[in-house]
Scaffold this motif. Sequence first.
Motif, PDB file in Angstrom:
ATOM      1  N   ASN A  43      -7.010  -3.868   5.073  1.00  0.00           N
ATOM      2  CA  ASN A  43      -6.771  -2.483   5.480  1.00  0.00           C
ATOM      3  C   ASN A  43      -7.569  -2.104   6.723  1.00  0.00           C
ATOM      4  O   ASN A  43      -7.083  -1.360   7.580  1.00  0.00           O
ATOM      5  N   SER A 220      -3.531   6.319  -2.876  1.00  0.00           N
ATOM      6  CA  SER A 220      -4.333   5.128  -3.152  1.00  0.00           C
ATOM      7  C   SER A 220      -5.222   5.341  -4.373  1.00  0.00           C
ATOM      8  O   SER A 220      -5.385   4.446  -5.208  1.00  0.00           O
ATOM      9  N   SER A 224      -4.056   2.645  -7.174  1.00  0.00           N
ATOM     10  CA  SER A 224      -4.811   1.395  -7.042  1.00  0.00           C
ATOM     11  C   SER A 224      -5.017   0.699  -8.381  1.00  0.00           C
ATOM     12  O   SER A 224      -4.929  -0.530  -8.484  1.00  0.00           O
ATOM     13  N   SER A 345      -6.396   4.276   2.413  1.00  0.00           N
ATOM     14  CA  SER A 345      -6.249   3.275   1.356  1.00  0.00           C
ATOM     15  C   SER A 345      -7.594   2.661   0.992  1.00  0.00           C
ATOM     16  O   SER A 345      -7.877   2.408  -0.184  1.00  0.00           O
TER      17      SER A 345
END
Length: 393
Positions: A43, A220, A224, A345
């Motif tokens: 990321n 996120s 996640s 993220s």
Amino acid sequence: MKWYKAYFPFRVASAATIPLIPLYVNRLGGGLVEAGVAVSIFNLAAALTSVVSGRLSNPKVLRSYVLGGFLGITLASIVFYSASSVTHVFLASAIAGFATAICALTAVLLIAEANEDSLWDKEISLFNRVSDSGWLAGLIMGALWSIFSRGKELFMVSAGLAAISFTYAFTILKQQPVKQQPAGWRRAKQVKNHAENEARTNVLIALYITSAFLMFMSTSLGYSLLPSFIVKMDGTNAEVFLAYVSSTTISVLTYPRVERVSKGDDVHAQSFASAGRALIMVAFALSSLLLKGKIGILVIVAAMSFAGFTWAILNVAGPAAAMKLDQERKGKIMGVYNSAIFLSSIVGSALSGVIAENLGYPTLFIIAALLTLASIPLLEKARRKLKNLNTRS
């Protein structure tokens, strides 16, 4: 012939390998920390690439960007295949992050350069339908491969698919002339000539990027740990897979209808989608508190299906609205916009484990819902400012 059909094999390759990075780290002797580092490297590389390539973008280099992105996934897949240590996985993750970011940025900018802004929603929808169809196929391929084989050959398959994307894109793009000025350039230039309007545009961009960061950070945060949450709800790996496939399938089916949903008001459409995503987080929280077993799993899968609908809206309306903020600087704006998504993220993933472990899943989902709702007033304020700016110009 649409050049973005080249993204189909590229997305198959990406979906078949990138989600497996944590699993691959584990097979090489790494733990949860190393797996988290690998995802963060991906990321972070994507965020940095988005900013730099966005600032340097122009119609003449976009083709080189997309070809470089396809080659990047080819190289990353080869490094994954050859990896003998977790360090090699870190390197491959960085390359994959670079390639993913540059391909994502280039796609919407190429669409913008080739079409008037009134057609952006339609063309981005068509592109995303091709792209997400590839992602869905890759998820299925990766899941089946992980069930029936523990070998690394999947990475070489992915390398071959990305190479096909490169070859196809190279053949198609070289046949299309490069436009010397982007669509809408003259109108954007007129706005840009006024310092006062430029200052207002900068405020508008900041509002919009902040709202995107909040919304995607909440995404996120909430998603996640979704696989772990489903397992905790007595779900199976197959049901985890079903949840993600249902979401992507609905997205693919929704893309042709996004233009009708947004009705030309991309920012307001995102507010609608954000409200829907907040409801999804609430559904997850209620499932955790009140439901267990198959009924709870059914609610989660249904919520994920609705998430696919909202995701399609955001995937189309988000970049389209970002580029319309200032068409002369759309490359830079898209770079910052995509970078904000990747950075969100990282933040969301890092916080999700801490919150879930210390406060529980229901609290995690409620916080995610509140963050999503917090993005809506910012979006609506940006919408009003954009209308005022367009009226003055």
